[in-house]
Motif scaffolding. Structure first.
Motif, PDB file in Angstrom:
ATOM      1  N   PHE A 257     100.598  21.655  67.448  1.00  0.00           N
ATOM      2  CA  PHE A 257      99.272  21.726  68.061  1.00  0.00           C
ATOM      3  C   PHE A 257      99.332  22.220  69.504  1.00  0.00           C
ATOM      4  CE2 PHE A 257      97.860  19.723  64.260  1.00  0.00           C
ATOM      5  CZ  PHE A 257      96.540  20.110  64.139  1.00  0.00           C
ATOM      6  N   GLU A 258     100.425  21.964  70.193  1.00  0.00           N
ATOM      7  CA  GLU A 258     100.601  22.567  71.525  1.00  0.00           C
ATOM      8  C   GLU A 258     100.650  24.084  71.403  1.00  0.00           C
ATOM      9  OE1 GLU A 258     104.151  20.660  72.972  1.00  0.00           O
ATOM     10  OE2 GLU A 258     103.035  18.934  73.757  1.00  0.00           O
ATOM     11  N   GLY A 259     101.299  24.579  70.355  1.00  0.00           N
ATOM     12  CA  GLY A 259     101.341  26.026  70.110  1.00  0.00           C
ATOM     13  C   GLY A 259      99.951  26.596  69.861  1.00  0.00           C
TER      14      GLY A 259
ATOM     15  N   ARG B 180      88.739  24.834  72.064  1.00  0.00           N
ATOM     16  CA  ARG B 180      89.421  24.023  73.068  1.00  0.00           C
ATOM     17  C   ARG B 180      90.112  22.863  72.378  1.00  0.00           C
ATOM     18  NH1 ARG B 180      89.781  27.031  75.765  1.00  0.00           N
ATOM     19  NH2 ARG B 180      87.985  27.260  77.076  1.00  0.00           N
ATOM     20  N   LEU B 181      91.416  22.743  72.592  1.00  0.00           N
ATOM     21  CA  LEU B 181      92.204  21.639  72.064  1.00  0.00           C
ATOM     22  C   LEU B 181      92.713  20.810  73.234  1.00  0.00           C
ATOM     23  CD1 LEU B 181      92.250  23.803  69.739  1.00  0.00           C
ATOM     24  CD2 LEU B 181      94.411  22.794  69.065  1.00  0.00           C
ATOM     25  N   ILE B 182      92.362  19.548  73.238  1.00  0.00           N
ATOM     26  CA  ILE B 182      92.811  18.621  74.273  1.00  0.00           C
ATOM     27  C   ILE B 182      93.715  17.616  73.565  1.00  0.00           C
ATOM     28  CG2 ILE B 182      92.137  16.935  76.021  1.00  0.00           C
ATOM     29  CD1 ILE B 182      89.489  19.239  74.809  1.00  0.00           C
ATOM     30  N   LEU B 183      94.991  17.653  73.869  1.00  0.00           N
ATOM     31  CA  LEU B 183      95.976  16.868  73.126  1.00  0.00           C
ATOM     32  C   LEU B 183      96.361  15.612  73.886  1.00  0.00           C
ATOM     33  CD1 LEU B 183      98.124  19.851  71.823  1.00  0.00           C
ATOM     34  CD2 LEU B 183      96.231  18.660  70.680  1.00  0.00           C
ATOM     35  N   LYS B 184      95.436  14.677  73.911  1.00  0.00           N
ATOM     36  CA  LYS B 184      95.670  13.395  74.562  1.00  0.00           C
ATOM     37  C   LYS B 184      94.605  12.420  74.080  1.00  0.00           C
ATOM     38  CE  LYS B 184      92.843  14.354  78.653  1.00  0.00           C
ATOM     39  NZ  LYS B 184      92.802  14.334  80.097  1.00  0.00           N
ATOM     40  N   TYR B 185      94.752  11.177  74.476  1.00  0.00           N
ATOM     41  CA  TYR B 185      93.731  10.159  74.215  1.00  0.00           C
ATOM     42  C   TYR B 185      92.855  10.077  75.453  1.00  0.00           C
ATOM     43  CZ  TYR B 185      91.501   5.659  73.607  1.00  0.00           C
ATOM     44  OH  TYR B 185      90.563   4.669  73.501  1.00  0.00           O
ATOM     45  N   ASP B 186      91.536  10.172  75.268  1.00  0.00           N
ATOM     46  CA  ASP B 186      90.606  10.088  76.382  1.00  0.00           C
ATOM     47  C   ASP B 186      89.288   9.545  75.842  1.00  0.00           C
ATOM     48  OD1 ASP B 186      88.599  10.639  78.322  1.00  0.00           O
ATOM     49  OD2 ASP B 186      89.837  12.239  79.167  1.00  0.00           O
ATOM     50  N   GLU B 187      89.072   8.258  76.028  1.00  0.00           N
ATOM     51  CA  GLU B 187      87.887   7.618  75.460  1.00  0.00           C
ATOM     52  C   GLU B 187      86.594   8.200  76.013  1.00  0.00           C
ATOM     53  OE1 GLU B 187      85.911   3.254  74.682  1.00  0.00           O
ATOM     54  OE2 GLU B 187      87.973   3.369  75.391  1.00  0.00           O
ATOM     55  N   SER B 188      86.534   8.448  77.310  1.00  0.00           N
ATOM     56  CA  SER B 188      85.321   9.017  77.902  1.00  0.00           C
ATOM     57  C   SER B 188      85.006  10.378  77.297  1.00  0.00           C
ATOM     58  CB  SER B 188      85.475   9.157  79.416  1.00  0.00           C
ATOM     59  OG  SER B 188      85.627   7.910  80.013  1.00  0.00           O
ATOM     60  N   LEU B 189      86.029  11.209  77.175  1.00  0.00           N
ATOM     61  CA  LEU B 189      85.822  12.536  76.601  1.00  0.00           C
ATOM     62  C   LEU B 189      85.409  12.440  75.133  1.00  0.00           C
ATOM     63  CD1 LEU B 189      85.840  15.580  76.917  1.00  0.00           C
ATOM     64  CD2 LEU B 189      88.324  15.541  76.532  1.00  0.00           C
ATOM     65  N   SER B 190      85.929  11.465  74.414  1.00  0.00           N
ATOM     66  CA  SER B 190      85.532  11.325  73.005  1.00  0.00           C
ATOM     67  C   SER B 190      84.031  11.058  72.895  1.00  0.00           C
ATOM     68  CB  SER B 190      86.340  10.231  72.308  1.00  0.00           C
ATOM     69  OG  SER B 190      85.961   8.944  72.721  1.00  0.00           O
ATOM     70  N   HIS B 191      83.486  10.223  73.759  1.00  0.00           N
ATOM     71  CA  HIS B 191      82.046   9.956  73.736  1.00  0.00           C
ATOM     72  C   HIS B 191      81.257  11.226  74.066  1.00  0.00           C
ATOM     73  CE1 HIS B 191      82.268   5.627  73.179  1.00  0.00           C
ATOM     74  NE2 HIS B 191      83.248   5.597  74.062  1.00  0.00           N
ATOM     75  N   ALA B 192      81.755  11.986  75.016  1.00  0.00           N
ATOM     76  CA  ALA B 192      81.067  13.228  75.391  1.00  0.00           C
ATOM     77  C   ALA B 192      81.085  14.236  74.238  1.00  0.00           C
ATOM     78  CB  ALA B 192      81.710  13.827  76.642  1.00  0.00           C
TER      79      ALA B 192
ATOM     80  N   VAL C 107      81.625  22.372  66.654  1.00  0.00           N
ATOM     81  CA  VAL C 107      82.280  21.462  65.718  1.00  0.00           C
ATOM     82  C   VAL C 107      83.242  20.594  66.513  1.00  0.00           C
ATOM     83  CG1 VAL C 107      83.772  21.285  63.680  1.00  0.00           C
ATOM     84  CG2 VAL C 107      82.120  23.179  63.874  1.00  0.00           C
ATOM     85  N   GLY C 108      83.139  19.295  66.353  1.00  0.00           N
ATOM     86  CA  GLY C 108      84.016  18.364  67.054  1.00  0.00           C
ATOM     87  C   GLY C 108      84.979  17.679  66.102  1.00  0.00           C
ATOM     88  N   CYS C 109      86.134  17.351  66.630  1.00  0.00           N
ATOM     89  CA  CYS C 109      87.124  16.582  65.881  1.00  0.00           C
ATOM     90  C   CYS C 109      87.838  15.661  66.863  1.00  0.00           C
ATOM     91  CB  CYS C 109      88.124  17.499  65.187  1.00  0.00           C
ATOM     92  SG  CYS C 109      89.374  16.606  64.226  1.00  0.00           S
ATOM     93  N   ILE C 110      87.750  14.377  66.610  1.00  0.00           N
ATOM     94  CA  ILE C 110      88.402  13.378  67.453  1.00  0.00           C
ATOM     95  C   ILE C 110      89.275  12.553  66.523  1.00  0.00           C
ATOM     96  CG2 ILE C 110      88.062  11.416  68.996  1.00  0.00           C
ATOM     97  CD1 ILE C 110      85.170  12.673  69.431  1.00  0.00           C
ATOM     98  N   THR C 111      90.596  12.642  66.717  1.00  0.00           N
ATOM     99  CA  THR C 111      91.481  11.999  65.753  1.00  0.00           C
ATOM    100  C   THR C 111      92.880  11.812  66.303  1.00  0.00           C
ATOM    101  OG1 THR C 111      92.213  12.112  63.438  1.00  0.00           O
ATOM    102  CG2 THR C 111      92.247  14.171  64.693  1.00  0.00           C
TER     103      THR C 111
ATOM    104  N   SER D 200      95.491  12.806  69.981  1.00  0.00           N
ATOM    105  CA  SER D 200      96.826  12.455  70.465  1.00  0.00           C
ATOM    106  C   SER D 200      97.775  12.459  69.271  1.00  0.00           C
ATOM    107  CB  SER D 200      96.808  11.081  71.138  1.00  0.00           C
ATOM    108  OG  SER D 200      96.363  10.104  70.222  1.00  0.00           O
ATOM    109  N   CYS D 201      99.043  12.620  69.563  1.00  0.00           N
ATOM    110  CA  CYS D 201      99.993  12.743  68.468  1.00  0.00           C
ATOM    111  C   CYS D 201     101.317  12.056  68.801  1.00  0.00           C
ATOM    112  CB  CYS D 201     100.238  14.208  68.148  1.00  0.00           C
ATOM    113  SG  CYS D 201     101.340  14.407  66.743  1.00  0.00           S
ATOM    114  N   PRO D 202     101.700  11.057  68.013  1.00  0.00           N
ATOM    115  CA  PRO D 202     102.999  10.411  68.211  1.00  0.00           C
ATOM    116  C   PRO D 202     104.130  11.090  67.430  1.00  0.00           C
ATOM    117  CG  PRO D 202     101.745   9.186  66.592  1.00  0.00           C
ATOM    118  CD  PRO D 202     100.858  10.326  67.059  1.00  0.00           C
ATOM    119  N   VAL D 203     103.797  12.118  66.644  1.00  0.00           N
ATOM    120  CA  VAL D 203     104.786  12.785  65.791  1.00  0.00           C
ATOM    121  C   VAL D 203     105.228  14.077  66.481  1.00  0.00           C
ATOM    122  CG1 VAL D 203     105.254  13.706  63.489  1.00  0.00           C
ATOM    123  CG2 VAL D 203     103.613  11.824  63.769  1.00  0.00           C
ATOM    124  N   PRO D 204     106.488  14.144  66.934  1.00  0.00           N
ATOM    125  CA  PRO D 204     106.928  15.291  67.756  1.00  0.00           C
ATOM    126  C   PRO D 204     106.681  16.667  67.142  1.00  0.00           C
ATOM    127  CG  PRO D 204     108.568  13.547  67.816  1.00  0.00           C
ATOM    128  CD  PRO D 204     107.544  13.138  66.797  1.00  0.00           C
ATOM    129  N   HIS D 205     106.976  16.870  65.857  1.00  0.00           N
ATOM    130  CA  HIS D 205     106.801  18.219  65.300  1.00  0.00           C
ATOM    131  C   HIS D 205     105.330  18.602  65.180  1.00  0.00           C
ATOM    132  CE1 HIS D 205     106.345  16.103  61.397  1.00  0.00           C
ATOM    133  NE2 HIS D 205     105.734  17.204  60.980  1.00  0.00           N
TER     134      HIS D 205
END
Length: 183
Positions: free
Chosen positions: A124-126, A138-150, A80-84, A114-119
């Motif tokens: 999600f870091e937790g 696996r949670l990757i907490l950043k913006y990565d266009e290449s990874l989103s396509h993958a 299951v993928g989620c890109i948001t 990616s998340c601009p909201v600190p709390h």
């Protein structure tokens, strides 16, 4: 043949030539031409697949599992993928629920966000720390266009939660892919 997000990208580029670069609220970045976008896609090294030949899908999934350190012991286990963007309007509580429910139901979950909201970022870091050595999450907490396509190329299904979304790019992409497969 089906190529992840190919239909959407071609539609965006065709819209660019007709309307100055916009498909509703989405703008083609950098004024890329159709050829440049196709060249960029070729660099991702996806395997193509179709409804009649799913071998490329299996190859994409195997490569993603290896790259993210997920278990490949059961290659039939759904991914299951989620890109948001992890913001309140997307329904982050629904994303958290989907992570745990996917695990409970025997699937694997890949989140790229990616998340601009600190709390929300801390929350999600937790969760990412809780699952950092888990073989199915696996949670990757950043913006990565290449990874989103993958992730699009490898996932069996997607969650696209939204409390409200005037016209989400992901929803438009999936709608276009469904329409194209109908014709």
């Amino acid at each position: 043949m089906f190529f992840p997000n190919f239909a959407l990208i071609i539609c965006i580029v065709e819209k660019e030539s007709e309307s100055g670069g916009k498909l509703d609220s989405y703008e083609v970045e950098g004024g890329e031409t159709k050829g440049e976008i196709l060249q960029n896609l070729a660099e991702f090294q996806f395997s193509c697949y179709s409804a009649n030949d799913m071998q490329g899908k299996a190859e994409n999934k195997a490569a993603m599992r290896m790259n993210l350190g997920l278990s490949s012991a059961d290659d039939q286990r759904p991914v299951v993928g989620c890109i948001t963007r992890l913001v309140p309007q997307k329904g982050v509580h629904l994303i958290k629920h989907a992570i745990y429910r996917t695990l409970e139901m025997g699937g694997q979950f890949e989140l790229l966000g990616s998340c601009p909201v600190p709390h929300i970022q801390r929350e999600f870091e937790g969760i990412a720390n809780q699952f950092q050595n888990h073989e199915h999450i696996r949670l990757i907490l950043k913006y990565d266009e290449s990874l989103s396509h993958a992730i699009y190329a490898a996932s069996d299904m997607f969650i696209i939660p939204s409390i409200f979304e005037p016209c989400g790019l992901t929803q438009v992409s999936h709608l276009l892919q469904m329409l194209i497969h109908e014709f």
